[in-house]
Design an enzyme around this catalytic site. Structure first.
Site, PDB file in Angstrom:
ATOM      1  N   ALA A 194       8.018  -1.711   3.620  1.00 58.70           N
ATOM      2  CA  ALA A 194       8.531  -2.793   4.471  1.00 58.70           C
ATOM      3  C   ALA A 194       7.520  -3.067   5.575  1.00 58.70           C
ATOM      4  O   ALA A 194       6.702  -2.206   5.902  1.00 58.70           O
ATOM      5  CB  ALA A 194       9.876  -2.407   5.087  1.00 58.70           C
ATOM      6  N   SER A 228       0.825  -1.213   0.000  1.00 55.03           N
ATOM      7  CA  SER A 228       0.000   0.000   0.000  1.00 55.03           C
ATOM      8  C   SER A 228       0.860   1.266   0.000  1.00 55.03           C
ATOM      9  O   SER A 228       0.462   2.286  -0.580  1.00 55.03           O
ATOM     10  CB  SER A 228      -0.948  -0.008   1.200  1.00 55.03           C
ATOM     11  OG  SER A 228      -0.216  -0.127   2.400  1.00 55.03           O
ATOM     12  N   THR A 229       2.031   1.225   0.610  1.00 61.35           N
ATOM     13  CA  THR A 229       2.907   2.411   0.614  1.00 61.35           C
ATOM     14  C   THR A 229       3.527   2.600  -0.768  1.00 61.35           C
ATOM     15  O   THR A 229       3.570   3.716  -1.302  1.00 61.35           O
ATOM     16  CB  THR A 229       4.003   2.281   1.696  1.00 61.35           C
ATOM     17  OG1 THR A 229       3.413   1.762   2.896  1.00 61.35           O
ATOM     18  CG2 THR A 229       4.635   3.618   1.995  1.00 61.35           C
ATOM     19  N   GLU A 274      10.944  -8.704  -4.910  1.00 61.51           N
ATOM     20  CA  GLU A 274      11.407  -7.475  -4.254  1.00 61.51           C
ATOM     21  C   GLU A 274      12.889  -7.557  -3.933  1.00 61.51           C
ATOM     22  O   GLU A 274      13.636  -6.591  -4.110  1.00 61.51           O
ATOM     23  CB  GLU A 274      10.609  -7.234  -2.966  1.00 61.51           C
ATOM     24  CG  GLU A 274       9.175  -6.807  -3.230  1.00 61.51           C
ATOM     25  CD  GLU A 274       8.333  -6.711  -1.982  1.00 61.51           C
ATOM     26  OE1 GLU A 274       7.381  -5.919  -1.977  1.00 61.51           O
ATOM     27  OE2 GLU A 274       8.606  -7.436  -1.004  1.00 61.51           O
ATOM     28  N   GLY A 294       3.110  -8.599   1.664  1.00 60.02           N
ATOM     29  CA  GLY A 294       2.286  -8.616   0.445  1.00 60.02           C
ATOM     30  C   GLY A 294       2.627  -9.772  -0.476  1.00 60.02           C
ATOM     31  O   GLY A 294       2.104  -9.856  -1.586  1.00 60.02           O
ATOM     32  N   LYS A 342      10.267  -8.057   5.108  1.00 64.62           N
ATOM     33  CA  LYS A 342       9.388  -7.769   3.981  1.00 64.62           C
ATOM     34  C   LYS A 342       8.656  -9.046   3.581  1.00 64.62           C
ATOM     35  O   LYS A 342       9.014 -10.125   3.979  1.00 64.62           O
ATOM     36  CB  LYS A 342      10.201  -7.238   2.793  1.00 64.62           C
ATOM     37  CG  LYS A 342      10.632  -5.770   2.982  1.00 64.62           C
ATOM     38  CD  LYS A 342      11.256  -5.162   1.743  1.00 64.62           C
ATOM     39  CE  LYS A 342      10.465  -5.274   0.490  1.00 64.62           C
ATOM     40  NZ  LYS A 342       9.096  -4.711   0.546  1.00 64.62           N
ATOM     41  N   GLY A 343       7.618  -8.853   2.761  1.00 66.60           N
ATOM     42  CA  GLY A 343       6.905 -10.018   2.249  1.00 66.60           C
ATOM     43  C   GLY A 343       5.486 -10.136   2.728  1.00 66.60           C
ATOM     44  O   GLY A 343       4.800 -11.100   2.396  1.00 66.60           O
ATOM     45  N   LYS A 402       6.264   1.087  11.603  1.00 69.60           N
ATOM     46  CA  LYS A 402       7.079  -0.031  11.110  1.00 69.60           C
ATOM     47  C   LYS A 402       8.445  -0.117  11.810  1.00 69.60           C
ATOM     48  O   LYS A 402       9.174  -1.091  11.611  1.00 69.60           O
ATOM     49  CB  LYS A 402       7.292   0.093   9.596  1.00 69.60           C
ATOM     50  CG  LYS A 402       6.016   0.189   8.772  1.00 69.60           C
ATOM     51  CD  LYS A 402       5.260  -1.099   8.766  1.00 69.60           C
ATOM     52  CE  LYS A 402       4.004  -1.090   7.913  1.00 69.60           C
ATOM     53  NZ  LYS A 402       4.183  -1.031   6.492  1.00 69.60           N
ATOM     54  N   ASP A 441      10.652   0.966  -2.089  1.00 70.13           N
ATOM     55  CA  ASP A 441       9.724  -0.097  -1.675  1.00 70.13           C
ATOM     56  C   ASP A 441       9.331   0.105  -0.210  1.00 70.13           C
ATOM     57  O   ASP A 441      10.047   0.766   0.552  1.00 70.13           O
ATOM     58  CB  ASP A 441      10.422  -1.465  -1.856  1.00 70.13           C
ATOM     59  CG  ASP A 441       9.423  -2.626  -1.934  1.00 70.13           C
ATOM     60  OD1 ASP A 441       8.229  -2.410  -1.662  1.00 70.13           O
ATOM     61  OD2 ASP A 441       9.854  -3.749  -2.249  1.00 70.13           O
TER      62      ASP A 441
END
Ligand code: 5RP
Length: 236
Positions: A85, A30-31, A105, A99, A96-97, A123, A83
């Site tokens: 996180a 979403s970011t 990535e 999503g 990460k991950g 985060k 990207d």
């Protein structure tokens, strides 16, 4: 300020790092979506970049908004990746991950001269592990791979549930056709050791620990946007 506004703020500061003609890795989540929206406005105004998406989802949004895309095979070395996180510690180690795009990535970020993380303040953690660690695995030998992960975790004094990520009634499938195991180990004091040990398991395709990959994190909070570099020399 709501969460979306914070994401937009971090994304807009990251956009200032994007120069005309750059080969740009474009993250997932979403970011990262907010970054794509802002980037698309610039592209519409005539700004030229070569975008490389980190997922089919991001590729879809880029196509919809007119951001020019190239496959990594055609543009194998990138200037910058931006990207999101799931977690960021003060050494810029990441989880990460969330999503499900961690493999692409990581490949895209590691093919880039620089990776900038964009996130809101929630985060930031002192120690990675509050968020379950996504581990991308080959469907073949899933049960054996899970046992191997449990053994590795136990050797590092880590324990917790390891759940197969589901998409309604079936296992969630990544863009690469793999499954994801979400490992709720809690605090991971030695992320480097866990990363190396997971990399040594044959059925593990990749995991969501990004260590030494990010060069900068742009973190938005209610009091403004701050940048963390290397050892988090600017506290948030
Ligand atoms: C996708 C990711 C995302 O970057 C991560 O899950 C953060 O997502 P969001 O910006 O929606 O919080 O790693 O695989």
């Amino acid at each position: 300020m709501d969460a979306r506004q914070l994401k937009i703020q971090a994304a807009s500061v990251a956009l200032e790092h994007v120069r005309p003609g750059m080969r740009l890795g474009i993250g997932t989540g979403s970011t990262a979506d907010e970054f794509v929206r802002l980037l698309a406005e610039k592209v519409e105004a005539g700004f030229e970049i070569k975008g490389v998406p980190t997922s089919e989802r991001t590729a879809g949004l880029c196509v919809e908004l007119g951001v020019p895309l190239f496959p990594l095979e055609e543009v194998p070395e990138l200037d910058l990746t931006v990207d999101g996180a799931d977690e960021v510690d003060r050494e810029l180690r990441l989880i990460k991950g969330g999503g499900g795009a961690l493999l692409r990535e990581k490949i895209v970020a590691c093919a880039s001269e620089k990776m900038i993380v964009i996130a809101d303040e929630s985060k930031i953690v002192d120690t990675l592990g509050r968020y379950p660690l996504p581990i991308e695995v080959n469907p073949f030998g899933l049960a054996s791979t899970r046992i191997a992960i449990e053994k590795v975790a136990s050797s590092l004094d880590l324990s917790g549930t390891i759940d197969l990520r589901m998409d309604r009634a079936v296992p969630y499938e990544t863009d690469g056709g793999h499954f994801i195991l979400d490992a709720s180990f809690g605090r991971i004091p030695d992320a480097e050791a866990l990363s190396s040990a997971l990399n040594a398991i044959p059925g593990v395709v990749e995991h969501g620990l990004f260590i030494g990959v990010a060069s900068e994190a742009i973190i938005a909070g209610p009091t403004g946007v701050k940048t963390m570099k290397n050892r988090g020399n600017q506290e948030i």
